[in-house]
Every structure is written in structure tokens, then in C-alpha cells.
Design a protein around this motif. Structure first.
Motif, PDB file in Angstrom:
ATOM      1  N   PHE A  27       8.306  -3.444 -29.200  1.00 62.74           N
ATOM      2  CA  PHE A  27       9.296  -4.387 -28.703  1.00 62.74           C
ATOM      3  C   PHE A  27      10.666  -3.999 -29.251  1.00 62.74           C
ATOM      4  O   PHE A  27      10.776  -3.567 -30.392  1.00 62.74           O
ATOM      5  N   GLY A  28      11.671  -4.148 -28.455  1.00 61.55           N
ATOM      6  CA  GLY A  28      13.017  -3.810 -28.912  1.00 61.55           C
ATOM      7  C   GLY A  28      13.379  -2.389 -28.537  1.00 61.55           C
ATOM      8  O   GLY A  28      12.767  -1.772 -27.654  1.00 61.55           O
ATOM      9  N   GLU A  29      14.393  -1.872 -29.239  1.00 61.80           N
ATOM     10  CA  GLU A  29      14.907  -0.546 -28.912  1.00 61.80           C
ATOM     11  C   GLU A  29      13.846   0.544 -29.145  1.00 61.80           C
ATOM     12  O   GLU A  29      13.012   0.417 -30.039  1.00 61.80           O
TER      13      GLU A  29
ATOM     14  N   ILE B  55      14.363 -20.788 -29.665  1.00 67.01           N
ATOM     15  CA  ILE B  55      13.302 -19.800 -29.734  1.00 67.01           C
ATOM     16  C   ILE B  55      13.640 -18.856 -30.875  1.00 67.01           C
ATOM     17  O   ILE B  55      14.685 -18.234 -30.897  1.00 67.01           O
ATOM     18  N   ILE B  56      12.746 -18.778 -31.819  1.00 67.86           N
ATOM     19  CA  ILE B  56      12.996 -17.998 -33.002  1.00 67.86           C
ATOM     20  C   ILE B  56      12.277 -16.674 -32.874  1.00 67.86           C
ATOM     21  O   ILE B  56      11.080 -16.618 -32.677  1.00 67.86           O
ATOM     22  N   ARG B  57      13.056 -15.606 -32.957  1.00 70.59           N
ATOM     23  CA  ARG B  57      12.451 -14.284 -32.802  1.00 70.59           C
ATOM     24  C   ARG B  57      11.571 -13.993 -33.995  1.00 70.59           C
ATOM     25  O   ARG B  57      11.989 -14.155 -35.128  1.00 70.59           O
TER      26      ARG B  57
ATOM     27  N   LEU C   2      16.568 -11.683 -23.783  1.00 74.79           N
ATOM     28  CA  LEU C   2      15.580 -12.708 -24.138  1.00 74.79           C
ATOM     29  C   LEU C   2      15.227 -13.499 -22.885  1.00 74.79           C
ATOM     30  O   LEU C   2      16.091 -13.758 -22.043  1.00 74.79           O
TER      31      LEU C   2
ATOM     32  N   ASP D 216      14.842 -16.708 -21.403  1.00 74.70           N
ATOM     33  CA  ASP D 216      15.317 -18.047 -21.759  1.00 74.70           C
ATOM     34  C   ASP D 216      14.367 -19.132 -21.257  1.00 74.70           C
ATOM     35  O   ASP D 216      14.128 -20.120 -21.939  1.00 74.70           O
TER      36      ASP D 216
ATOM     37  N   LEU E  36      18.578  -5.007 -24.292  1.00 74.49           N
ATOM     38  CA  LEU E  36      17.569  -6.029 -24.581  1.00 74.49           C
ATOM     39  C   LEU E  36      18.000  -7.401 -24.080  1.00 74.49           C
ATOM     40  O   LEU E  36      19.153  -7.794 -24.217  1.00 74.49           O
TER      41      LEU E  36
ATOM     42  N   PRO F 154      12.927  -5.296 -33.994  1.00 74.88           N
ATOM     43  CA  PRO F 154      12.047  -4.336 -34.642  1.00 74.88           C
ATOM     44  C   PRO F 154      12.688  -3.023 -35.103  1.00 74.88           C
ATOM     45  O   PRO F 154      12.579  -2.668 -36.258  1.00 74.88           O
ATOM     46  N   THR F 155      13.339  -2.310 -34.206  1.00 70.82           N
ATOM     47  CA  THR F 155      13.825  -0.994 -34.616  1.00 70.82           C
ATOM     48  C   THR F 155      15.161  -0.665 -33.972  1.00 70.82           C
ATOM     49  O   THR F 155      15.428  -1.024 -32.831  1.00 70.82           O
TER      50      THR F 155
ATOM     51  N   LYS G   5      21.118 -11.518 -21.756  1.00 66.34           N
ATOM     52  CA  LYS G   5      21.330 -10.330 -22.581  1.00 66.34           C
ATOM     53  C   LYS G   5      21.563 -10.727 -24.031  1.00 66.34           C
ATOM     54  O   LYS G   5      22.308 -11.663 -24.319  1.00 66.34           O
ATOM     55  N   ILE G   6      20.913 -10.023 -24.944  1.00 65.07           N
ATOM     56  CA  ILE G   6      21.021 -10.373 -26.358  1.00 65.07           C
ATOM     57  C   ILE G   6      22.427 -10.092 -26.883  1.00 65.07           C
ATOM     58  O   ILE G   6      23.027 -10.906 -27.569  1.00 65.07           O
TER      59      ILE G   6
ATOM     60  N   ASP H  28       7.501 -16.644 -27.681  1.00 62.88           N
ATOM     61  CA  ASP H  28       7.551 -15.951 -28.977  1.00 62.88           C
ATOM     62  C   ASP H  28       8.931 -15.376 -29.279  1.00 62.88           C
ATOM     63  O   ASP H  28       9.138 -14.789 -30.345  1.00 62.88           O
ATOM     64  N   GLY H  29       9.875 -15.497 -28.348  1.00 58.35           N
ATOM     65  CA  GLY H  29      11.229 -14.998 -28.595  1.00 58.35           C
ATOM     66  C   GLY H  29      11.301 -13.483 -28.718  1.00 58.35           C
ATOM     67  O   GLY H  29      12.085 -12.957 -29.501  1.00 58.35           O
ATOM     68  N   LEU H  30      10.475 -12.777 -27.953  1.00 57.46           N
ATOM     69  CA  LEU H  30      10.448 -11.316 -28.053  1.00 57.46           C
ATOM     70  C   LEU H  30      11.491 -10.678 -27.147  1.00 57.46           C
ATOM     71  O   LEU H  30      11.702 -11.133 -26.019  1.00 57.46           O
ATOM     72  N   PRO H  31      12.149  -9.617 -27.606  1.00 58.05           N
ATOM     73  CA  PRO H  31      13.147  -8.951 -26.772  1.00 58.05           C
ATOM     74  C   PRO H  31      12.475  -8.112 -25.677  1.00 58.05           C
ATOM     75  O   PRO H  31      11.450  -7.476 -25.916  1.00 58.05           O
TER      76      PRO H  31
ATOM     77  N   GLU I 101       8.781 -15.236 -23.785  1.00 57.97           N
ATOM     78  CA  GLU I 101       9.691 -16.382 -23.894  1.00 57.97           C
ATOM     79  C   GLU I 101       9.326 -17.257 -25.097  1.00 57.97           C
ATOM     80  O   GLU I 101      10.187 -17.513 -25.951  1.00 57.97           O
TER      81      GLU I 101
ATOM     82  N   THR J  22      25.585 -11.399 -31.499  1.00 54.88           N
ATOM     83  CA  THR J  22      24.371 -11.529 -30.716  1.00 54.88           C
ATOM     84  C   THR J  22      24.311 -12.935 -30.169  1.00 54.88           C
ATOM     85  O   THR J  22      24.902 -13.857 -30.709  1.00 54.88           O
ATOM     86  N   ALA J  23      23.598 -13.104 -29.099  1.00 55.00           N
ATOM     87  CA  ALA J  23      23.406 -14.436 -28.564  1.00 55.00           C
ATOM     88  C   ALA J  23      21.970 -14.840 -28.808  1.00 55.00           C
ATOM     89  O   ALA J  23      21.064 -14.103 -28.487  1.00 55.00           O
TER      90      ALA J  23
END
Lengths: 290, 290
Positions: free
Chosen positions: A6-8, B184-186, A126, A128, A124, B168-169, A148-149, A97-100, A95, B178-179
Motif C-alpha cells: 500500500f502506498g508509494e 478515518i485513521i490510517r 483516500l 472518502d 495516492l 508505508p514507504t 487526493k492525499i 481502514d484508511g488505506l492509501p 475506506e 496532506t489532507a
């Protein structure tokens, strides 16, 4: 199988382009070759491809309304209702879990934010919120609002999209992005009044949360503000709720019947005689989540 | 008396300078001529002046640890404990209501963020949290952590300060701000594991919040991460809580005794045999809020 990332992805900066889905998959930016949504219901979704395949999608750059998968025939026409399964359920899991989610845009002549050819990794987002509605085809589709984050929206606009309120005056400046605390919700004047009317007691469970600085409650919108719902910031669209029942309202864990009894959980909404609640807005909320 | 204005003052852009407190007051940016905190316990605080008067203040630009008022003699020496009254209570009220606070910096040779002479309006901040501790003087002082609303911190750092988790990375990029969604907590990997261990049931009230995408809970830090507490993101500093009991923990509505009974509300913390909870961290939390 390796862990889902997850993420970059290291070595793949925002703006990286790919000629084909296969190249994007090889770079690890979006693994599936066909599916628009990468993920599973247990892990959540780690990436999506937007490629203009759905007539109901809407892309305004920092905010994307993304249509879920399923119900299309092999010509890409919507011929059946979608369900909250597979990729759709994965996005809903991201959504809560707030994962990117990585967003990859494919060439689409109708979308000014899409690349001219091939695919481009655009950063990335989120998830909403999600809901369902009858799409242009007449069939039920799931829709996901992604934000967008690292947004370039001005603070006031972003706050509105996130269902926070905007600052009182003159702060709609052109600077980048706003930072919002994890859960303190900035209140409009109207929100304050609604909370005062109920002495900061939750209209669902009557809990009073007393901090050393006074009582805490949240003013919640029944019909969400921001795109695409555009609910109003008006007393008849506001409730005084505790954080739990605010989250549950937003996530469709319960709905409100016309007689103010609750659907999904026990009980009914406590209403003050001086508080008009819009039947239209509670119906809108019900239709999104029923 | 006119309504207290929260947020920007029309015609006074960020960076505006004033030779004297009187000029700043005349512009409406900070009304009191002497007090560092403008506001009342009912309205909240609308502005503060930082001028190096408190030995315990810390200013790193986007994040300010601001010492409350009271307990100083006429030479500016701390000679008594502070209390959560007047201006201090006003700042705490702004915290729970999510109200923006104007920050004005006064000349202070020891602070690189301060102007060389006079006063400067430096924009809007949110009060993230408050606590008390024994200051350098040996007396109890209240401290308030303020975070700039339009922050220039990179997303990862800001997320940490806000007690959200970092991505994560590789996403600690130098872009602005950041927004983050309203609630929702990452989650870090560790947070996910703690929530799984408890089947997403709140360790305080055992509520299960079931959404259509699965159960929802929050991983809460006992000793806050971010400045100045710098609590670790480790299982022995994490709890699985519902949004209500997460907020109440963060705002000091209850504390946890060494035997895991709760102080401030009924009940005791449910603990899984495989979950070690750090006594050191629950003591830290208690001392901040007792």
C-alpha cells in the motif's frame, strides 16, 4: 505470494508513465492486467485504473467519483446491477481502514486529467466514502469518492469535500492543501447551535462526553456536503451526535426512517421540538445505503 | 459587544506586521493589549501572541508548544501553579470545538520564527491537544500543542504529529501538506494487528461497529506520538478502541490505572493475554491528565 504494497512503490515517482497495462503491472504499480481495481476484501484495495470505461465516472483531478466493477457485458455496457463484492468490497475496506490507493489514469479523450496515450501513475488517494445509486444505464452501481492525499485544493474547498466546515471568513486562499486533525471537526455556527440545542447529548444514544474544557459532540450532516451530494449546511440537515454514531451514520451502519426510528440498529432519533429535520435528506441518506 | 471573530480578519493577510500590541488590537487581529490569550471559556480562544515570555514555550514554525497563562510574578517568573481557567480554558475550548486560532509572533531574539521587531500575524492554527506538566520552574504549567492549518510539513511528518500514521514507504516527499479525512485513521501494520487481536471490539466498552465493508475500530496510542511526547508506534503503546473511547482517551476524559481499571469512567480495560501494555506509557498518560 508477496505482501500487497500500500502506498508509494519505491522507484516509481508520481507522473511515471507506462505504454501498457503490462508495463504498469511489471513496475508493481497496478498488478492485475484486466481488472480496474487491485485488491481483496481482506487486504483492501491498493490501486485502481481509471480509463473512461464507466459512463458514471467523474474526474476533477483531486476528487474522483469512481464507479465500481461488475454488471457490464463484453461490450462494456451496463446490463445488470453491481454488488458490493470483490474489487468493490476491497475499495470499501480501504475506506474503513484508511488505506492509501494508488491511482493510475489511462488515456481517455473525454478526460482532461488523463494522459494522451498509455497510462500514468498519479499519486495516492483516500477513499472518502461509498454508496450506491441508479447509474445512467438504469442499473444499480456502486460509487466511490476518492480524495487526493496531497491535495492542491484550497483549504476551504477541501474542508467542505471532507465534510469538515469551512473557516469563517476570507480564508479561501490559493495555497496548497489544509491539514485537518484526526477527528476534531471544525464547526460552523449552525453546528454550534444544534449542539447547544441538545446540550451536546447524542441524538441516538444520549451519551454526554464531558472533557475538562466542556462537553464534546459533533454536528453531522445527514445528506453529505461536498461532491456529488452537495447537501446543505442547514439545521434541517444537521444532527448532534457522538463520534461513534457520527461515523456509523456516515458509513451507513444505520439509517433513519421517516418516523425517526432507526434502521440497522435499535432505537430512534431523539428530536427537539425546535429542530426541524428534513425528510428529503433522511430519504436521500437511506437511498444511498439501503 | 461585537461577536468574536474566529479565523482570518478581512484585510489583514498573513505576514501583516504591527509596531505595537495597540496596532494589532486596532486591526482586530488580537484584541487584548496585555494578555497573550484572547478568548473566553464559552466562546473559545480566537488568537494568541507568542513573545518569548514563557521559558517552556517551543516554536518550530508549523508546530508550537505554547505555555498557558498564570502563576507568573510581575517580573515574569513562574512562582505558582497554573490552572485550567480563563485563557487556558479558552484554548482548551477551541481545541474541543476545532476552532482556528490566529497566531501573532512578537520579536524574540531566541526564536528564529519570530520577527526582528514588533509583531507579525502568522496565520491560523488548530489546538491539537493540551496537558499539564511540571515546567522548568518547578511549577505546574498547562501546555497547548498548536498545528498550522495550512502546514508546509511533508505528509508523513504531519500525519505523525496528528497521531495518524505515516504511509508505508517512500512517501515522505517534500510537497506541501496532506489532507486527512475527518476521522478515518490510517493504520500502521501494528495497528492492524492489535485490531485483529481484539476482533475490532473496543477494549473499553466492547462495542463492535460493523459496516458493510467489515468491522471498524481505531488503533489508539496511549502515549501520543509526535512532539513533544514522542510515544512509540509499538503494540505496548496501542489500544483497540471505538471512536468515542479513542477521543475520550486523547482528551483525558478517562485514564488507566496500573491494574487496568479506568479512572474517570466506570469499568476496566479488557486485555488479551497476548497483548503487553506498557505501564510506563499508561503512567505517562495519567500524569498528563490527572
Amino acid at each position: 505470494m508477496a505482501d500487497r504494497i500500500f502506498g508509494e512503490i519505491e522507484g516509481v515517482p508520481i507522473g511515471s508513465t507506462f505504454n501498457t497495462r503490462k508495463e504498469a503491472a511489471a513496475a508493481g504499480i497496478h498488478k492485475p492486467l484486466q481488472a480496474g481495481i487491485s485488491g481483496s476484501k481482506d487486504d483492501g484495495s491498493d490501486s485502481i485504473v481509471i480509463s473512461g470505461g464507466y459512463e458514471d465516472d467523474s474526474d476533477t483531478g483531486d476528487i474522483i467519483i469512481y464507479t465500481g466493477e461488475g454488471g457490464q457485458n463484453d461490450k462494456g455496457r451496463q446490463v445488470a446491477d453491481q454488488q458490493l463484492v470483490r474489487g468493490n468490497l476491497a475499495l470499501a475496506k480501504s475506506e474503513i481502514d484508511g488505506l492509501p490507493v494508488r491511482v493510475i489514469r489511462g488515456a481517455d479523450i473525454k478526460n482532461p486529467y488523463a494522459p494522451e496515450t498509455g497510462y500514468r501513475y498519479d499519486g495516492l488517494y483516500l477513499v472518502d466514502s461509498h454508496w450506491h445509486e441508479i447509474g445512467k444505464s438504469g442499473f444499480l452501481v456502486y460509487r466511490f469518492k476518492l480524495i487526493k492525499i496531497d491535495s492542491t485544493l484550497p483549504p476551504n474547498k477541501l474542508a467542505k469535500e471532507l465534510d469538515l466546515i469551512s473557516l469563517p471568513t476570507g480564508s479561501d486562499n490559493p495555497k496548497r492543501a489544509t491539514a485537518t486533525s484526526q477527528r476534531i471537526i471544525r464547526d460552523s455556527k449552525l453546528g454550534k447551535e444544534i449542539k447547544k440545542l441538545y446540550h451536546h447529548k447524542c441524538q441516538v444514544c444520549s451519551i454526554e462526553i464531558n472533557t475538562n474544557a466542556g462537553p464534546y459532540a459533533e454536528a453531522a450532516h445527514i445528506k453529505p456536503v461536498g461532491k456529488p451530494h452537495n447537501g446543505p449546511d442547514r439545521p434541517d440537515n444537521l444532527l448532534c451526535l457522538c463520534p461513534n454514531h457520527h461515523l456509523m451514520l456516515d458509513k451507513g451502519v444505520y439509517m433513519i426512517a421517516d418516523d425517526l426510528s432507526l434502521v440497522g440498529i435499535e432505537g430512534s432519533l431523539n428530536k427537539h421540538v425546535d429542530h426541524e429535520i428534513s425528510i428529503e435528506h433522511i430519504r436521500y441518506h437511506r437511498e444511498m445505503f439501503n
